[in-house]
Design an enzyme around this catalytic site. Structure first.
Site, PDB file in Angstrom:
ATOM      1  N   TYR A  55     -22.431 -17.923  -5.886  1.00  0.00           N
ATOM      2  CA  TYR A  55     -21.690 -16.681  -6.061  1.00  0.00           C
ATOM      3  C   TYR A  55     -20.902 -16.676  -7.368  1.00  0.00           C
ATOM      4  O   TYR A  55     -20.170 -17.611  -7.686  1.00  0.00           O
ATOM      5  CB  TYR A  55     -20.706 -16.437  -4.897  1.00  0.00           C
ATOM      6  CG  TYR A  55     -19.803 -15.253  -5.178  1.00  0.00           C
ATOM      7  CD1 TYR A  55     -20.303 -13.958  -5.120  1.00  0.00           C
ATOM      8  CD2 TYR A  55     -18.481 -15.441  -5.570  1.00  0.00           C
ATOM      9  CE1 TYR A  55     -19.499 -12.875  -5.424  1.00  0.00           C
ATOM     10  CE2 TYR A  55     -17.664 -14.362  -5.875  1.00  0.00           C
ATOM     11  CZ  TYR A  55     -18.184 -13.078  -5.809  1.00  0.00           C
ATOM     12  OH  TYR A  55     -17.392 -12.010  -6.131  1.00  0.00           O
ATOM     13  N   HIS A  85     -13.809  -4.890 -15.495  1.00  0.00           N
ATOM     14  CA  HIS A  85     -12.686  -5.011 -14.565  1.00  0.00           C
ATOM     15  C   HIS A  85     -11.336  -4.708 -15.211  1.00  0.00           C
ATOM     16  O   HIS A  85     -10.308  -4.693 -14.528  1.00  0.00           O
ATOM     17  CB  HIS A  85     -12.651  -6.421 -13.966  1.00  0.00           C
ATOM     18  CG  HIS A  85     -13.700  -6.658 -12.911  1.00  0.00           C
ATOM     19  ND1 HIS A  85     -15.011  -6.300 -13.083  1.00  0.00           N
ATOM     20  CD2 HIS A  85     -13.620  -7.226 -11.674  1.00  0.00           C
ATOM     21  CE1 HIS A  85     -15.707  -6.636 -12.010  1.00  0.00           C
ATOM     22  NE2 HIS A  85     -14.883  -7.193 -11.131  1.00  0.00           N
ATOM     23  N   ASN A 197     -10.241 -13.949 -11.128  1.00  0.00           N
ATOM     24  CA  ASN A 197      -9.793 -14.302  -9.786  1.00  0.00           C
ATOM     25  C   ASN A 197      -8.523 -15.123  -9.902  1.00  0.00           C
ATOM     26  O   ASN A 197      -8.443 -16.036 -10.731  1.00  0.00           O
ATOM     27  CB  ASN A 197     -10.860 -15.127  -9.072  1.00  0.00           C
ATOM     28  CG  ASN A 197     -11.826 -14.291  -8.252  1.00  0.00           C
ATOM     29  OD1 ASN A 197     -12.604 -14.825  -7.498  1.00  0.00           O
ATOM     30  ND2 ASN A 197     -11.769 -12.986  -8.390  1.00  0.00           N
ATOM     31  N   TYR A 279      32.884  -4.664   9.142  1.00  0.00           N
ATOM     32  CA  TYR A 279      31.806  -5.641   9.014  1.00  0.00           C
ATOM     33  C   TYR A 279      31.367  -5.855   7.570  1.00  0.00           C
ATOM     34  O   TYR A 279      30.942  -6.957   7.196  1.00  0.00           O
ATOM     35  CB  TYR A 279      30.580  -5.185   9.814  1.00  0.00           C
ATOM     36  CG  TYR A 279      30.697  -5.332  11.310  1.00  0.00           C
ATOM     37  CD1 TYR A 279      31.873  -5.776  11.917  1.00  0.00           C
ATOM     38  CD2 TYR A 279      29.621  -5.020  12.134  1.00  0.00           C
ATOM     39  CE1 TYR A 279      31.969  -5.891  13.287  1.00  0.00           C
ATOM     40  CE2 TYR A 279      29.707  -5.137  13.511  1.00  0.00           C
ATOM     41  CZ  TYR A 279      30.881  -5.574  14.087  1.00  0.00           C
ATOM     42  OH  TYR A 279      30.963  -5.693  15.450  1.00  0.00           O
ATOM     43  N   ARG A 282      33.911  -8.420   6.627  1.00  0.00           N
ATOM     44  CA  ARG A 282      34.031  -9.572   7.510  1.00  0.00           C
ATOM     45  C   ARG A 282      32.714 -10.347   7.634  1.00  0.00           C
ATOM     46  O   ARG A 282      32.709 -11.560   7.819  1.00  0.00           O
ATOM     47  CB  ARG A 282      34.485  -9.096   8.892  1.00  0.00           C
ATOM     48  CG  ARG A 282      34.942 -10.200   9.788  1.00  0.00           C
ATOM     49  CD  ARG A 282      35.290  -9.810  11.211  1.00  0.00           C
ATOM     50  NE  ARG A 282      35.421  -8.404  11.499  1.00  0.00           N
ATOM     51  CZ  ARG A 282      35.209  -7.885  12.718  1.00  0.00           C
ATOM     52  NH1 ARG A 282      34.839  -8.675  13.705  1.00  0.00           N
ATOM     53  NH2 ARG A 282      35.361  -6.602  12.935  1.00  0.00           N
ATOM     54  N   PHE A 328      -8.015 -16.665  -3.605  1.00  0.00           N
ATOM     55  CA  PHE A 328      -7.451 -15.598  -4.434  1.00  0.00           C
ATOM     56  C   PHE A 328      -6.620 -14.610  -3.628  1.00  0.00           C
ATOM     57  O   PHE A 328      -5.933 -13.768  -4.187  1.00  0.00           O
ATOM     58  CB  PHE A 328      -8.585 -14.826  -5.121  1.00  0.00           C
ATOM     59  CG  PHE A 328      -9.676 -14.412  -4.174  1.00  0.00           C
ATOM     60  CD1 PHE A 328      -9.459 -13.467  -3.184  1.00  0.00           C
ATOM     61  CD2 PHE A 328     -10.926 -15.006  -4.242  1.00  0.00           C
ATOM     62  CE1 PHE A 328     -10.447 -13.106  -2.291  1.00  0.00           C
ATOM     63  CE2 PHE A 328     -11.929 -14.651  -3.360  1.00  0.00           C
ATOM     64  CZ  PHE A 328     -11.694 -13.692  -2.379  1.00  0.00           C
ATOM     65  N   GLU A 412     -15.021  -6.395   0.242  1.00  0.00           N
ATOM     66  CA  GLU A 412     -13.620  -6.830   0.183  1.00  0.00           C
ATOM     67  C   GLU A 412     -12.825  -5.888   1.082  1.00  0.00           C
ATOM     68  O   GLU A 412     -12.176  -4.947   0.634  1.00  0.00           O
ATOM     69  CB  GLU A 412     -13.151  -6.822  -1.276  1.00  0.00           C
ATOM     70  CG  GLU A 412     -13.964  -7.817  -2.098  1.00  0.00           C
ATOM     71  CD  GLU A 412     -13.778  -7.682  -3.607  1.00  0.00           C
ATOM     72  OE1 GLU A 412     -12.906  -6.904  -4.034  1.00  0.00           O
ATOM     73  OE2 GLU A 412     -14.526  -8.349  -4.340  1.00  0.00           O
TER      74      GLU A 412
END
Length: 498
Positions: A55, A85, A197, A279, A282, A328, A412
């Site tokens: 791959y 990409h 990646n 609060y 405190r 990844f 994906e």
């Protein structure tokens, strides 16, 4: 020349601060070079001997993993990957984050499990060391398969594409490569995938945010101490004995900070007419302390992440294996960033409540902290501004990690959204700067109505410096300018005892 040798040991947050602040020259250790080369040599031989598809090495990417690529096209495949990409969009990433992305990627590749060339990693460090900073945008990553889009933009210059900032100018990357005499890298099999990646966009933003979060946490304690004194608050809720019987570390640390900041105050030790504080005063140790504990948890996640191999597939020369997996995937970071977003937003939430208490006209303070309310609105509307930012931060606390979306034609089908998580985390911190500025302005104003009593020497010295930038308000003034000045002051002037 001050140097830092990459690849000798794990990278710490202190290392990163030192490298960036002191502009250290970073170079690969000899062991790292050997590991990188050994892995590359193994992969070359593996590709000669195997007929099985691997791959991202001999196949297409994502849902195209079933498309086999000829050996003659393997280099073109990797270059095409980087170009196609490079789809990050939005706002330009800050230079310091870009530098950190380069550093973290070089570090991850130095472990020798990614199959890259030594000269590829060296070129990344060349960009880092010479402040040649690729133009990257902050949106477009799904956080799996890593930070594909921003990392593609980051590494376009390696192949002579894209743009960089150099000497303050945005220019074509190829022009800067020519100026240095650098030939574009001819990517070999798997290299493009190794570059794209990974979680370096998430991690770089996360590390920088974490370092900022630690400063924010400390500042929140200091401002709470000033507000407590200005409100004529009670110190007993910060007694160490109370926190030793519920010993969360952040809680203990916060109570210690408050006691230290108020040491020597004439106001905090005087007899009180009231027996309890709200609060927001405190419970500062419990609320601020829980945020500190969250910061420590996120730090542990990030430390592991920046010292990990997060590309895919991963090459194991000693075991004669190339394994395709999912390192990844940014889920550990996405969840941590969502958690930190909630924790930091709470610092703003409780800060705004202290501001609101200071303007109510209680405890001998004038309403809206001006001597003549009615004619003057005083500090009425800065609280509105803080409240609006607190509300916006609640929106940013919506979990990014719970909002997975399908990509790559269903291959994906679960992504982390870790990049979205860290970008909104940064927006929360930007809002905190403004929320804290409003609290500080109110607390400093309120202290003046306690005169002639004085707060601690530390606090009085700090406010004295502040008054050189922002005046005490007698009658109404234009407030937005003073808020901006206060933000600048808090970010530039360290909190130290003189």
């Amino acid at each position: 020349m001050n140097k830092f040798i990459l690849g000798q040991e794990q990278l710490t947050f202190q290392d990163i601060e030192n490298i960036l602040e002191n502009k250290l020259f970073v170079e690969l250790s000899s062991d790292a070079r050997e590991s990188i080369q050994r892995c590359r040599d193994y992969l070359n031989k593996k590709m000669e001997d195997t007929t099985k598809p691997v791959y991202g090495v001999t196949t297409g990417f994502g849902s195209l993993c079933n498309r086999t690529i000829s050996k003659a096209d393997l280099s073109t495949l990797q270059a095409n990957l980087v170009k196609s990409h490079a789809c990050s969009v939005g706002d330009e990433v800050e230079p310091v984050i870009v530098k950190l992305m380069l550093l973290l990627k070089a570090h991850a590749l130095s472990f020798g499990y990614s199959g890259v060339q030594v000269k590829t990693v060296q070129r990344i460090l060349d960009l880092f060391n010479n402040d040649v900073l690729p133009v990257v945008y902050d949106k477009g990553s799904l956080g799996a398969s890593g930070d594909l889009a921003p990392l593609a933009n980051l590494f376009l210059p390696l192949i002579g594409e894209g743009e960089v900032y150099y000497k303050g100018q945005k220019v074509a990357a190829i022009d800067v490569l020519n100026e240095f005499g650098w030939e574009p890298i001819q990517l070999m099999s798997k290299e493009g995938l190794a570059l794209l990646n990974g979680t370096q966009f998430m991690s770089a933003n996360g590390v920088w945010s974490l370092l900022r979060a630690e400063r924010i946490s400390f500042r929140a304690d200091f401002l709470a101490a000033i507000s407590l004194d200005a409100y004529d608050g009670i110190i007993s809720p910060f007694d160490e004995k109370l926190h030793l019987i519920r010993p969360h570390l952040g809680q203990l640390e916060t109570s210690q900070h408050i006691r230290k900041f108020l040491e020597g105050s004439q106001i905090i030790v005087r007899e009180k007419k009231h027996v309890q504080d709200p609060y927001s005063f405190r419970c500062v140790p419990q609320v601020h302390g829980a945020t500190k504990d969250t910061i420590e948890y996120v730090k542990s996640v990030l430390f592991t992440e920046i010292n990990s191999v997060t590309d895919n597939p991963t090459v194991f020369p000693d075991d004669d294996e190339v394994i395709s997996g999912g390192n990844f995937h940014g889920q550990p970071l996405a969840l941590a960033f969502d958690f930190l977003s909630i924790a930091l937003a709470e610092l703003g939430n409780i800060s705004e409540r202290r501001t609101a208490q200071l303007i109510l006209g209680n405890r001998e303070l004038p309403e809206f902290l001006v001597a003549n309310p009615g004619l003057n609105s005083g500090f009425m509307i800065p609280q509105y501004a803080a409240a609006s930012l607190v509300s916006q931060n609640k929106m940013y606390c919506h979990s990014a990690a719970s909002d997975s979306i399908v990509s790559s034609n269903g291959q994906e089908d679960h992504v982390s959204m870790g990049a979205t998580a860290v970008i909104k985390l940064k927006k929360i911190m930007d809002n905190l700067d403004l929320i804290f500025a409003v609290e500080f302005m109110n607390a400093a104003q309120a202290l003046e109505f306690r005169r002639p009593l004085k707060s601690s020497e530390m606090i009085e010295n700090y406010i004295s410096m502040f008054r050189k930038e922002v005046p005490f308000v007698n009658d109404d003034i234009v407030m937005y300018k003073e808020i901006q000045k206060t933000v600048t002051f808090l970010n530039q002037i360290p909190i130290v005892a003189s």
